[in-house]
Design an enzyme around this catalytic site. Structure first.
Site, PDB file in Angstrom:
ATOM      1  N   TYR A 149       1.440  -7.827  -1.621  1.00 40.50           N
ATOM      2  CA  TYR A 149       1.790  -8.267  -2.972  1.00 40.50           C
ATOM      3  C   TYR A 149       1.860  -9.827  -2.969  1.00 40.50           C
ATOM      4  O   TYR A 149       2.565 -10.269  -2.462  1.00 40.50           O
ATOM      5  CB  TYR A 149       2.880  -7.537  -3.622  1.00 40.50           C
ATOM      6  CG  TYR A 149       3.249  -7.780  -4.790  1.00 40.50           C
ATOM      7  CD1 TYR A 149       4.642  -8.720  -4.889  1.00 40.50           C
ATOM      8  CD2 TYR A 149       2.594  -7.424  -5.963  1.00 40.50           C
ATOM      9  CE1 TYR A 149       5.094  -9.239  -6.389  1.00 40.50           C
ATOM     10  CE2 TYR A 149       3.316  -7.765  -7.072  1.00 40.50           C
ATOM     11  CZ  TYR A 149       4.360  -8.685  -7.479  1.00 40.50           C
ATOM     12  OH  TYR A 149       4.866  -9.082  -8.735  1.00 40.50           O
ATOM     13  N   ASP A 244       0.583 -16.194   2.641  1.00 42.64           N
ATOM     14  CA  ASP A 244       1.383 -15.909   1.586  1.00 42.64           C
ATOM     15  C   ASP A 244       3.097 -15.579   2.267  1.00 42.64           C
ATOM     16  O   ASP A 244       3.216 -14.475   2.881  1.00 42.64           O
ATOM     17  CB  ASP A 244       1.201 -14.750   0.559  1.00 42.64           C
ATOM     18  CG  ASP A 244       2.315 -14.435  -0.224  1.00 42.64           C
ATOM     19  OD1 ASP A 244       2.258 -13.791  -1.451  1.00 42.64           O
ATOM     20  OD2 ASP A 244       3.436 -15.005  -0.336  1.00 42.64           O
ATOM     21  N   LYS A 272      11.049 -18.026  -3.138  1.00 44.64           N
ATOM     22  CA  LYS A 272      12.451 -17.285  -2.582  1.00 44.64           C
ATOM     23  C   LYS A 272      13.466 -18.151  -1.927  1.00 44.64           C
ATOM     24  O   LYS A 272      14.026 -19.252  -2.566  1.00 44.64           O
ATOM     25  CB  LYS A 272      12.031 -16.234  -2.008  1.00 44.64           C
ATOM     26  CG  LYS A 272      11.309 -15.047  -2.668  1.00 44.64           C
ATOM     27  CD  LYS A 272      11.232 -13.927  -1.890  1.00 44.64           C
ATOM     28  CE  LYS A 272      10.308 -12.847  -2.639  1.00 44.64           C
ATOM     29  NZ  LYS A 272      10.698 -11.866  -3.522  1.00 44.64           N
TER      30      LYS A 272
HETATM   31  P1  KE4 Z   1       7.463 -14.245  -7.660  1.00 34.72           P
HETATM   32  O1  KE4 Z   1       6.602 -14.511  -8.756  1.00 34.72           O
HETATM   33  O2  KE4 Z   1       8.396 -12.904  -7.895  1.00 34.72           O
HETATM   34  O3  KE4 Z   1       8.726 -15.364  -7.283  1.00 34.72           O
HETATM   35  O4  KE4 Z   1       7.041 -14.129  -6.114  1.00 34.72           O
HETATM   36  C1  KE4 Z   1       5.722 -13.092  -6.274  1.00 34.72           C
HETATM   37  C2  KE4 Z   1       5.771 -12.700  -4.812  1.00 34.72           C
HETATM   38  C3  KE4 Z   1       4.837 -13.508  -3.973  1.00 34.72           C
HETATM   39  N1  KE4 Z   1       4.477 -13.037  -2.617  1.00 34.72           N
HETATM   40  C4  KE4 Z   1       5.237 -12.231  -1.986  1.00 34.72           C
HETATM   41  C5  KE4 Z   1       5.128 -12.060  -0.366  1.00 34.72           C
HETATM   42  C6  KE4 Z   1       6.313 -11.635  -2.577  1.00 34.72           C
HETATM   43  O5  KE4 Z   1       7.058 -10.543  -2.126  1.00 34.72           O
HETATM   44  C7  KE4 Z   1       6.298 -11.755  -3.969  1.00 34.72           C
HETATM   45  C8  KE4 Z   1       7.701 -11.076  -5.036  1.00 34.72           C
HETATM   46  N2  KE4 Z   1       8.463 -10.060  -4.155  1.00 34.72           N
HETATM   47  C9  KE4 Z   1       8.869  -9.097  -5.031  1.00 34.72           C
HETATM   48  C10 KE4 Z   1       9.860  -8.104  -4.242  1.00 34.72           C
HETATM   49  N3  KE4 Z   1       8.753  -7.746  -3.199  1.00 34.72           N
HETATM   50  C11 KE4 Z   1       9.731  -9.618  -5.933  1.00 34.72           C
HETATM   51  C12 KE4 Z   1      10.670  -8.871  -6.751  1.00 34.72           C
HETATM   52  C13 KE4 Z   1      10.058  -8.553  -8.229  1.00 34.72           C
HETATM   53  O6  KE4 Z   1       9.112  -8.500  -8.399  1.00 34.72           O
HETATM   54  O7  KE4 Z   1      11.267  -8.536  -9.078  1.00 34.72           O
END
Ligand code: KE4
Length: 432
Positions: A149, A244, A272
């Protein structure tokens, strides 16, 4: 901590109000507890490794805001930094000194990053990496991996993990087939299909993007040489390699997964932890690639709040705290303590559970091993996981509300917290 049976009247009342005005009652799908057939609680406050919901129930928190809370909740160093920054003004849209300090720290800690640009989320970071890779190579196609993801980027919502997987939309509606057709998603760890994809799309692949340690379909690991082969194949075919590291960056090691595996990507996406809990993302890599970005080059990318002084004050305070307390060693020790307790509990349980752990990241798959990719992770018994999740929650332990997520330990988790968690995991597994 007493065993708490969540009273949830105020959370329920808030959730019914939320559902009237917010789609699904949440501002991000993973929070909805759909994968565990439940209703979310509403958080009132957090302190260290603990959170309290609006009904006063206390939990040991293993979600940690999905990664940012590596020092636990409301760490003094971060709160103090934000407080000072806030008194000077919240946002200017003018370069500020903290942007220089953050860029220098990231480039110092992650040698593959020669230049970096700050954004406001992990999604923006990966989206910008994709645009940059397409411009730099003059190619359009992207290779990603099933279950990884990378945020809700059109180009990457193809067989995606995390909430997309949890809610049955690994390939989201609303993404035009012409976009999706440019994204080739392969099984993680499958070298044969990777080389085949490069062969069948000669000189058309702009980039390969992956989580070097996938943490959005549960947690699993690259095979022995997988990352090195990705590096070789990408270079051979003139494609960029994008790591990523939104989750792994600054968590699994000071230099992230690329430090552990000794593989240098061309671009890295971050998020994060670097925001200390405030909205921050970042992406960086080789200067010759990054200099394609406006105003230096032809690739446009921008953001009103990019490099926001409050968010960078929080992120810098958090990152700088990790070194003197040797945070990575603390996280490894706590992770090892948790692993030992969980493995002992699993050994005595009568059900198939596979524990994966690396540093402060962990996942309990309710499936037999080996688990090496999305397909094997999807063998998990989701109903059993849901029962495990709720039983732990009732005993004051909050794990991620989905089998397809990862657990996060912080430097604020004490040996007693983890001991308590081990007792709960043992009790619950024995009763399943
Ligand atoms: P954000 O756009 O949510 O800040 O980051 C996206 C993202 C990109 N790459 C990786 C490896 C990620 O895990 C994420 C976002 N992680 C999720 C939880 N696994 C965020 C939680 C959510 O979507 O509310």
């Amino acid at each position: 901590m007493d065993v708490c049976f969540p009273l949830n009247s105020q959370s329920s009342e808030l959730f019914s109000r939320a559902q009237k005005r917010i789609p699904g009652g949440v501002n991000s799908p993973v929070r909805a507890f759909r994968n565990v057939d439940g209703e979310p609680f509403f958080v009132a406050r957090g302190e260290g490794a603990h959170i309290w919901d609006v009904d006063g129930n206390e939990y040991i928190d293993y979600v940690g805001s999905w990664g940012p809370a590596i020092l636990g909740h409301a760490p003094k160093v971060v709160i103090d930094a934000v407080r000072v920054a806030a008194t000077r003004g919240l946002s200017f849209g003018i370069p500020n000194p903290l942007e220089v300090e953050m860029a220098e720290l990231i480039c110092d800690w992650v040698p593959s990053i020669e230049k970096v640009r700050m954004v406001n989320s992990g999604t923006e970071a990966t989206m910008s990496c994709i645009r940059l890779a397409r411009a730099f190579t003059g190619r359009d196609k992207i290779i990603k991996f099933d279950g990884c993801y990378h945020g809700h980027v059109d180009a990457l919502l193809v067989k995606a993990g995390s909430g997309a997987l949890t809610h049955g939309q690994p390939s989201s509606a609303g993404v035009p087939p012409t976009f999706a057709d440019l994204t080739i998603s392969l099984p993680f760890n499958d070298v044969e299909l990777l080389t085949k994809a490069f062969r069948e799309n000669k000189n058309e692949i702009a980039a390969v993007i992956l989580e070097p340690i996938p943490a959005n379909a549960g947690l699993y690991f690259p095979g022995e040489k997988f990352l090195a082969i990705l590096r070789e194949e990408s270079t051979r075919h003139g494609a960029l390699l994008i790591f990523d590291e939104v989750i792994t960056g600054f968590r699994v090691a000071r230099g992230g997964a690329q430090e552990i595996y000794g593989v240098k990507p061309d671009l890295t996406a971050l998020g994060k932890i670097i925001g200390g809990g405030l909205p921050v993302g970042g992406f960086g890599g080789r200067a010759e690639i990054m200099d394609q970005l406006s105003p230096e080059g032809p690739v446009y990318q921008a953001g009103t709040l990019s490099g926001n002084p409050l968010a960078l004050a929080a992120g810098l305070a958090q990152l700088r705290e990790l070194e003197p307390i040797n945070g990575w060693q603390l996280l490894e020790e706590s992770g090892a303590q948790f692993e030992q307790l969980a493995l002992n509990a699993i050994k005595d349980a009568k059900i198939d559970v596979t524990l994966h752990r690396l540093g402060s990241l962990f996942c309990l798959f309710f499936a037999p091993g080996p688990i090496v990719d999305l397909a094997s992770a999807q063998r998990s018994d989701l109903k059993m996981f849901a029962r495990f999740f709720h039983a732990c929650l009732e005993r004051g332990v909050y794990f991620a509300p989905s089998q397809f997520e990862t657990g996060f330990i912080s430097t604020a988790h004490t040996a007693e917290d983890i001991e308590r968690t081990g007792v709960v995991v043992r009790e619950v597994l024995a009763a399943l």
